[in-house]
Design a protein around this motif. Structure first.
Motif, PDB file in Angstrom:
ATOM      1  N   VAL A 420       0.837  -1.207   0.000  1.00  0.00           N
ATOM      2  CA  VAL A 420       0.000   0.000   0.000  1.00  0.00           C
ATOM      3  C   VAL A 420       0.876   1.265   0.000  1.00  0.00           C
ATOM      4  N   TRP A 421       1.989   1.176   0.684  1.00  0.00           N
ATOM      5  CA  TRP A 421       2.893   2.330   0.682  1.00  0.00           C
ATOM      6  C   TRP A 421       3.685   2.444  -0.617  1.00  0.00           C
ATOM      7  N   TRP A 422       3.955   1.285  -1.213  1.00  0.00           N
ATOM      8  CA  TRP A 422       4.588   1.307  -2.541  1.00  0.00           C
ATOM      9  C   TRP A 422       3.693   2.089  -3.509  1.00  0.00           C
ATOM     10  N   LEU A 423       2.399   1.755  -3.414  1.00  0.00           N
ATOM     11  CA  LEU A 423       1.419   2.419  -4.264  1.00  0.00           C
ATOM     12  C   LEU A 423       1.453   3.931  -4.037  1.00  0.00           C
ATOM     13  N   ARG A 424       1.544   4.301  -2.786  1.00  0.00           N
ATOM     14  CA  ARG A 424       1.498   5.715  -2.452  1.00  0.00           C
ATOM     15  C   ARG A 424       2.743   6.452  -2.977  1.00  0.00           C
ATOM     16  N   ALA A 425       3.904   5.831  -2.767  1.00  0.00           N
ATOM     17  CA  ALA A 425       5.138   6.465  -3.231  1.00  0.00           C
ATOM     18  C   ALA A 425       5.130   6.577  -4.753  1.00  0.00           C
ATOM     19  N   ARG A 426       4.661   5.528  -5.384  1.00  0.00           N
ATOM     20  CA  ARG A 426       4.633   5.518  -6.834  1.00  0.00           C
ATOM     21  C   ARG A 426       3.657   6.578  -7.370  1.00  0.00           C
ATOM     22  N   GLN A 427       2.494   6.647  -6.743  1.00  0.00           N
ATOM     23  CA  GLN A 427       1.517   7.623  -7.211  1.00  0.00           C
ATOM     24  C   GLN A 427       2.016   9.045  -7.014  1.00  0.00           C
ATOM     25  N   ALA A 428       2.716   9.278  -5.896  1.00  0.00           N
ATOM     26  CA  ALA A 428       3.273  10.609  -5.664  1.00  0.00           C
ATOM     27  C   ALA A 428       4.243  10.953  -6.788  1.00  0.00           C
ATOM     28  N   ALA A 429       5.093   9.989  -7.151  1.00  0.00           N
ATOM     29  CA  ALA A 429       6.054  10.236  -8.228  1.00  0.00           C
ATOM     30  C   ALA A 429       5.317  10.475  -9.540  1.00  0.00           C
ATOM     31  N   LYS A 430       4.264   9.717  -9.770  1.00  0.00           N
ATOM     32  CA  LYS A 430       3.513   9.899 -11.016  1.00  0.00           C
ATOM     33  C   LYS A 430       2.847  11.271 -11.076  1.00  0.00           C
ATOM     34  N   ARG A 431       2.475  11.769  -9.901  1.00  0.00           N
ATOM     35  CA  ARG A 431       1.867  13.108  -9.883  1.00  0.00           C
ATOM     36  C   ARG A 431       2.920  14.198  -9.967  1.00  0.00           C
ATOM     37  N   GLY A 432       4.190  13.814  -9.937  1.00  0.00           N
ATOM     38  CA  GLY A 432       5.229  14.821 -10.141  1.00  0.00           C
ATOM     39  C   GLY A 432       6.170  15.019  -8.976  1.00  0.00           C
ATOM     40  N   ALA A 433       5.992  14.272  -7.894  1.00  0.00           N
ATOM     41  CA  ALA A 433       6.915  14.404  -6.769  1.00  0.00           C
ATOM     42  C   ALA A 433       8.267  13.793  -7.140  1.00  0.00           C
ATOM     43  N   THR A 434       9.316  14.331  -6.541  1.00  0.00           N
ATOM     44  CA  THR A 434      10.652  13.777  -6.767  1.00  0.00           C
ATOM     45  C   THR A 434      10.829  12.572  -5.853  1.00  0.00           C
ATOM     46  N   LEU A 435      11.079  11.436  -6.452  1.00  0.00           N
ATOM     47  CA  LEU A 435      11.261  10.221  -5.652  1.00  0.00           C
ATOM     48  C   LEU A 435      12.738   9.866  -5.621  1.00  0.00           C
ATOM     49  N   VAL A 436      13.244   9.638  -4.408  1.00  0.00           N
ATOM     50  CA  VAL A 436      14.637   9.222  -4.244  1.00  0.00           C
ATOM     51  C   VAL A 436      14.640   7.879  -3.539  1.00  0.00           C
ATOM     52  N   THR A 437      15.318   6.902  -4.105  1.00  0.00           N
ATOM     53  CA  THR A 437      15.446   5.614  -3.418  1.00  0.00           C
ATOM     54  C   THR A 437      16.913   5.393  -3.061  1.00  0.00           C
ATOM     55  N   LEU A 438      17.114   4.862  -1.887  1.00  0.00           N
ATOM     56  CA  LEU A 438      18.461   4.582  -1.376  1.00  0.00           C
ATOM     57  C   LEU A 438      18.454   3.153  -0.887  1.00  0.00           C
ATOM     58  N   ASN A 439      19.266   2.324  -1.502  1.00  0.00           N
ATOM     59  CA  ASN A 439      19.294   0.929  -1.078  1.00  0.00           C
ATOM     60  C   ASN A 439      20.584   0.314  -1.576  1.00  0.00           C
TER      61      ASN A 439
END
Ligand SMILES: Cc1cc2nc3c(=O)[nH]c(=O)nc-3n(C[C@H](O)[C@H](O)[C@H](O)COP(=O)(O)O)c2cc1C
Ligand code: SF4
Ligand code: SF4
Ligand code: FES
Lengths: 855, 412
Positions: A420-439
């Motif tokens: 559910v949180w994956w969905l949220r992060a992804r949707q935020a990025a799709k709406r234009g938010a800058t997504l940064v992943t660190l792993n």
């Protein structure tokens, strides 16, 4: 606001934001324009044509642009020749919509007649019958008759498995495309497609295994007919026989809102059983979606292996006894130990009420501070209490992260850990938010990430420290992705951070939480990212109520509400050491299996081992006393999500055997140890804890059960709009307030042993075989199998081949896994999934099982 | 008359680049690139009043002017799906006079700032497409396509795409989906392709014949063009004559000739039989009868008779034709070609075919005829794209003009 538009629908004026679709504008004033293909969570496509209405626009003079007026001064309105689809047309100033004229009514009748002309009308045996948008809209808008000759109807396959979870009935499908769009747009698993054309247009799955998605069950909710059904529920009950009971996900930390559909069943000996699980709308938590794990993994609650009676060890074997005997035995025994020799360890799936009474029993009843989670993986609850995320408080199209905002995801694979949180992060990025992943390795979210940074194993803390330092200074531009990402994060209007424990130790995760807390505090010209809506830290806890465990003081150093303990007790590691060396003589376990998890080596030198459990686990089998507990489906309680949202769940099924809720067992034990009269209801325990746990002050079962009108209006009685998601009538819960820190967090130095050579790291898989997943037979074929992923280069160096069985050293033992050569594994880092939890990274010891002939 | 579009009929071998060039080929492109700004090109095409030959007759220059001026990826697509019953004009152009189509498309690309042109062929047009591809290769080799065309700094790539034989893929948005590799289904407009077309980028979709009109317009000017045809429907038009005429085939005429003249041009009625009806636009335009034969071939000419010029694929039917049979044939076609995306067309064409078949076979009742009429009416005005609208015209127009033929078929 200037970007509001006023239109008139059937004589009623409505003000809605620019860009609103006519169908949604109408919904605002309670005008239900019928729809099939439209769904407010997805792009409109205008294909079913059910929403046809008359739409008129004011007429303007071509030359001057002036509005032309009727003699009475009202603007002239031009209605086109044809009806238009309300789901594809956006409002515009002065628009006039008519939804109840003979023209519109004829249009609706026509579309209903067309749809029914090829519908099998097998409602009497259809799962959807009784909660079917097509039935409802036919009753409301159909002619009540058809002119289609029965013999002209198309006959199609009625039991088409799209994989083993979901079945398709081709005759019932009305080709609305909701399922296709959901899989494509919402969850990015485009495994369903339309195939062929015309009346032969049909839904097919494009994946192997069929319908390969963690979200497949949602399509059965949004399907406006009974074309898609789950293998779990199909032909299982009629909707009107079912009682809805509000519940929460017992798996992930997001606190997904769900509904049980229950029924008394003769086949179950007259017990009330769970027939299915469906989402319950909570726009701030899971909207109207749940993963298939949340939907299908409930069978453990009714598993035949459940414990049903208290067990007491007599002459070496566990014998069923009465509750009185068991409780009395444990209480008397416990009185015989000194507090320093007693410890209590808990799992993190129990309710807040359970945790509260657990720590009370250990701390006050037994005078011990040796309290911890038996298998704690992720630290930082105390940090979250100060910089945790702040949720929106409106349910009217709540604010969501988008353009100008940022999301940082650290050391976790949200898709596997909390979809559910994956969905949220992804949707935020799709709406234009800058997504940064660190792993330390690529994860699925990297696809949407503006910066996907992969650090070397063992350097997580160091990398995040660099990120933090880079955020503190203003830099115009940088080629260093860490610097560039840091700038993007710190300059974002809103910043939400998820962090987990993939490939890092508990100690590292503590340092990381603090560093991320400091990152949120960095102002760098802006106002920082603490204490404002959509800003803050979200821990990706391993289980549904790890947050509650922290809040309730299941911690050697914190009492409930994060009050520091004067002399902290032993943590779990020290307790296990004490069990081995005889310093700990009595151990009380609740919902934990340290022996099974490979953390505790048998009973060690324990004199007393008490276990509260659902199942006879490896640890329970060694216990002196086993106390059977009720599962979450049988009782009520509260869980607290990683966003600190305290939410209620409700009893749904008949309790199994003589099982009691954990809190009750603990209260009755406490009564025998002089802690006063046992409260008789979970709500009373909550009332007590809310007095002690400061952040929970003011909450009670009534306030947690409050609801609000949510938009978009899906999941209501008018099923057709959003599908059969359940309306939330049982509580939206309450988020507890953070106390922002006065100064940055001190960050302890952590020693991170960096393994030399090929390194091994455990990665998460949603369907990791475990006690709960195993009981859902339906998922058997999808359970992740132990798999070792190796980069081609590493596989080459070890002369290992794809598909080869290998033995891998994990924790203190060995596991067998299948080798997969894959570029998902970075060079030098072997990834292993579907094995028990192993913290941090280790040197990889991989051995070939036997001669393996590649084909 | 010398041909403006079907020039190969006057100049043998014009499919070869040297022959085409020897007869003024690519001078329009040269002229556009060296003498006109893109906006000027659009203006000339606007002034010529050239209208789309794909059927809808939308003014081509106006369509080009909708393309946003901002830099970025843009596309020109030549629509050679040509799947309308009785239409075969674009095939002849691509096979025998390909360079004129290529030149027109290059000018269009220059005008809107596209760097890529696609020609979408219906799958069955292998021969035409191969000829077209050969012409493309010649043009590439001669520097007329590719980088820095004719030293102008303007660069374009040009690709052919083969459809899988679906009528619906001629509809511009379905064509775009198909070109993207997806199922060929139209989308509900807006967004229009000019704003969000191929891969979400501004796109012009033009019929093959439309683009073949462009080079002569650039060379000879808008006024020359408007001197042909009628003020509202200027220029030459290729008419596909088929059915019961002596000499079926393509005929290039000036707009404004009458349908009666067209039949004469095609050698008159076959075997001297009596004219019964004709389909002016393949299956998609309502049938017309004798009384409409003096109407002019223009976009407006058949409006009083409830029909349309469309792509000017004229199917002539003599007295021997059973109109119920014809309606059934065409309804079968539309049922077969419906993409199935929207309810009325998907369900309605299926239903109509069933009922029509029953009537044709002599098992129908008056109730069936009433149902047929009503189902067709119910489809009308409710579909997502025009195919559904086309699908009712054979039924409604034959019911209107030949009700007695239906009645005669009813079960006794
Ligand atoms: C069902 C359907 C089929 C069509 N088929 C074709 C076709 O085969 N060729 C064509 O040029 N236009 C076809 N069109 C029209 C196109 O959608 C589009 O209007 C045209 O290509 C525009 O070019 P023009 O402006 O040059 O005419 C079709 C439209 C519909 C609704
Ligand atoms: S299966 Fe259901 S959701 Fe999918 S297209 Fe058919 S009716 Fe719509
Ligand atoms: S009218 Fe027919 S062809 Fe057009 S979208 Fe609807 S179903 Fe498809
Ligand atoms: S066309 Fe509007 S709801 Fe389907």
């Amino acid at each position: 606001m200037s970007d509001l538009v006023t239109i008139t629908i059937d004589g009623v004026e409505v003000n809605v934001p620019k860009g609103t679709l006519v169908v949604d504008a109408a919904k605002r004033i309670g005008n239900d324009i019928p729809v099939f293909c439209y769904h407010p969570k997805m792009t409109p496509v205008g294909m079913c044509r059910m929403c046809l209405v008359e739409i008129g626009l004011p007429v303007r003079d071509r030359a001057t642009g002036e509005l032309l007026r009727n003699p009475d001064g009202t603007p002239q309105i031009n209605f086109g020749r044809n009806l238009q689809t309300a789901c594809t047309v956006q409002v515009s100033p002065g628009m006039v919509v008519r939804t109840n004229t003979p023209f519109v009514r004829e249009g609706r009748e026509a579309i209903i007649e067309f749809i029914l002309s090829s519908h099998p009308l097998d409602c009497p045996i259809c799962d959807k019958g009784g909660e079917c948008p097509l039935q409802n809209l036919t009753m409301a808008h159909g002619k009540g008759d058809t002119r289609m000759e029965f013999t002209d109807k198309m006959k199609l396959a009625k039991h088409v498995p799209l994989g083993e979870l979901i079945y398709l009935d081709r005759e019932r499908c009305i080709q609305c495309g909701r399922c296709v769009r959901f899989q494509d747009e919402v969850v990015d698993d485009p495994v369903l497609q339309f195939h062929n054309r015309g009346r032969s247009l049909e839904i097919v799955t494009m994946s192997d295994p069929g319908f390969d998605s963690y979200w497949s069950g949602n399509t059965t909710d949004i399907c406006p007919v009974g074309a898609l059904t789950t293998a779990d529920f199909r032909f299982g009950a009629r909707p009107w026989e079912l009682t809805p009971v509000a519940t929460l996900s017992p798996h992930g930390p997001a606190g997904s809102n769900m509904t049980f559909s229950t029924r008394i069943e003769a086949a179950a000996g007259g017990r009330t059983v769970i027939k299915r699980i469906m989402p319950r709308q909570h726009e701030l938590v899971n909207e109207i979606w749940i993963s298939d794990r949340d939907r299908f993994v409930h069978h453990f609650a009714d598993a035949p292996e459940r414990l049903t009676q208290p067990l007491l060890r007599k002459n070496g074997s566990l014998i069923p006894v009465s509750w009185d005997e068991a409780l009395e035995f444990v209480a008397q025994k416990l009185k015989g130990f000194d507090g320093t020799a007693v410890a209590g360890l808990s799992g993190d799936r129990m309710s807040n009420e359970d945790f509260f009474l657990f720590q009370k029993l250990i701390r006050q009843g037994l005078k011990s501070n040796h309290i911890d989670l038996a298998n704690g993986r992720l630290a930082g609850g105390d940090v979250v209490a100060q910089v945790g995320v702040v949720n929106d408080t409106t349910y009217d199209l709540p604010q969501r992260l988008g353009v100008g905002d940022a999301v940082l995801v650290v050391a976790c694979d949200l898709h596997e850990e909390e979809p559910v949180w994956w969905l949220r992060a992804r949707q935020a990025a799709k709406r234009g938010a800058t997504l940064v992943t660190l792993n330390a390795r690529p994860t699925r979210l990297d696809r949407e990430a503006a910066f996907a940074i992969h650090y070397a194993p063992g350097t997580a803390v160091e990398t995040i420290r660099r990120l933090l330092n880079a955020a503190k200074v203003e830099v115009e531009q940088s080629d260093d992705p860490i610097v560039a990402a840091a700038q993007a994060l710190v300059k974002a209007n809103n910043l939400t951070i998820f962090y987990g424990a993939e490939g890092i130790t508990y100690e590292e995760s503590d340092a990381i939480a603090r560093l991320l807390g400091n990152l949120l505090l960095v102002k760098n010209g802006g106002s920082g990212h603490v204490g404002r809506v959509n800003n803050g830290l979200i821990p990706v806890w391993p289980h549904n109520n790890t947050q509650g465990a922290w809040d309730m003081g299941i911690h050697p150093a914190f009492e409930p509400g994060y009050k520091p303990v004067k002399t902290p007790g032993r943590n779990a590691t020290a307790v296990y050491a004490g069990v081995a060396n005889g310093e700990i003589r009595a151990l009380y376990l609740m919902g934990a299996d340290p022996v099974g998890d490979g953390l505790m080596d048998g009973r060690g030198q324990l004199k007393l081992l008490v276990v509260q459990e659902l199942f006879l686990t490896q640890t329970a089998a060694l216990a002196d006393v086993v106390l059977p507990a009720q599962s979450w489906a049988e009782r009520e309680g509260t869980f607290t999500s990683g966003e600190r949202r305290v939410q209620r769940y409700y009893p749904a099924i008949t309790p199994v055997g003589e099982c009691r809720p954990d809190w009750q067992i603990l209260a009755q034990m406490g009564e025998r140890l002089g802690l006063g009269k046992a409260p008789f209801a979970a709500s009373l325990v909550f009332r007590d804890l809310a007095k002690v746990v400061k952040p929970y002050k003011g909450m009670d079962y009534r306030s947690l059960a409050q609801v609000a009108k949510q938009w978009p209006d899906v999941g209501g009685e008018d099923l057709y709009y959003g599908g059969t998601a359940y309306e939330n009538r049982s509580g939206l819960g309450q988020q507890w307030p953070i106390t922002p820190p006065k100064e940055p967090f001190a960050v302890p130095d952590v020693e991170v042993p960096v393994p030399q050579g090929l390194t091994l790291m455990r990665i998460a898989a949603l369907y990791t075989p475990g006690t709960l997943n195993r009981h859902t037979k339906l998922l058997a074929a999808r359970l992740a199998q132990p798999t070792l992923l190796l980069h081609p280069q590493d596989a080459y160096a070890l002369a290992l081949q794809d598909g080869e069985p290998v033995t891998v050293a994990v924790n203190s033992g060995n596991v067998q896994a299948t080798l997969r050569i894959s570029e998902d594994a970075p060079v030098g880092l072997a990834l292993i999934r579907a094995i028990p939890y192993q913290p941090g990274t280790a040197v990889a010891h991989i051995t070939r099982v036997a001669e393996f002939a590649s084909s | 008359m010398t041909h403006i579009l079907l020039r190969h009929r006057d100049i043998p071998g014009i499919h070869k680049l040297d022959v085409y060039r020897a007869h003024g080929g690519y001078q329009a492109l040269q002229k556009a690139l060296s003498e006109h700004t893109p906006d000027e090109v659009i203006q000339i095409v606007r002034d010529s009043s050239l209208r789309g030959r794909g059927g809808a007759g939308f003014p081509t220059g106006v369509k080009w002017s909708f393309i946003p001026k901002a830099p970025g990826d843009k596309y020109v697509i030549i629509n050679t799906d040509e799947s309308e019953t009785g239409t075969f004009k674009d095939r002849e152009l691509c096979e025998y006079n390909p360079h004129q189509v290529i030149e027109g498309a290059l000018i269009a690309a220059y005008a809107i700032g596209a760097k890529t042109v696609y020609n979408y062929f219906r799958g069955e047009y292998m021969d035409a497409a191969h000829a077209f591809e050969e012409a493309l290769q010649e043009a590439y080799a001669a520097g007329l396509i590719g980088q820095n065309i004719l030293g102008s700094g303007f660069s374009v790539d040009f690709y052919c795409h083969y459809g899988a034989g679906a009528y619906i893929c001629g509809e511009e948005t379905a064509l775009i989906k198909s070109l993207e590799g997806e199922l060929g289904q139209p989308w509900s407009k807006p967004p229009f392709p000019a704003i969000e077309g191929l891969y979400g980028k501004p796109t012009v979709v033009n019929n093959t014949e439309t683009l073949a009109n462009v080079p002569p317009i650039i060379i000879n000017g808008a006024d020359w063009y408007k001197s042909m045809g009628t003020p509202q429907s200027p220029g030459p038009k290729i008419v596909c004559m088929s059915g019961h005429v002596e000499k079926p085939g393509n005929y290039e005429v000036e707009m404004g000739v009458t349908y009666r003249q067209l039949i004469e041009m095609a050698g008159g009625m076959r075997g001297g039989k009596k004219f019964k009806a004709l389909l002016p636009s393949g299956g998609s335009g309502p049938v017309i009868t004798e009384k409409a034969l003096d109407a002019p071939l223009t976009y407006e000419g058949l409006t009083p008779f409830g029909s349309v010029m469309g792509s000017a694929s004229v199917i002539v039917m003599d007295e021997t034709v059973d109109m119920v049979w014809a309606a059934q044939k065409m309804t079968h076609f539309f049922k077969h070609e419906s993409c199935g995306k929207c309810t009325p067309c998907r369900e309605g064409t299926f239903w109509m075919e069933k009922v029509l078949h029953r009537i044709y076979e002599g098992h129908g009742s008056q109730k069936d005829v009433d149902t047929l009429q009503s189902v067709a009416q119910q489809i009308k005005g409710k579909t997502l794209c025009a195919l559904g609208e086309f699908a009712v015209s054979p039924v409604l127009s034959t019911l209107a003009h030949f009700p007695q033929e239906y009645r005669a078929k009813l079960a006794k």
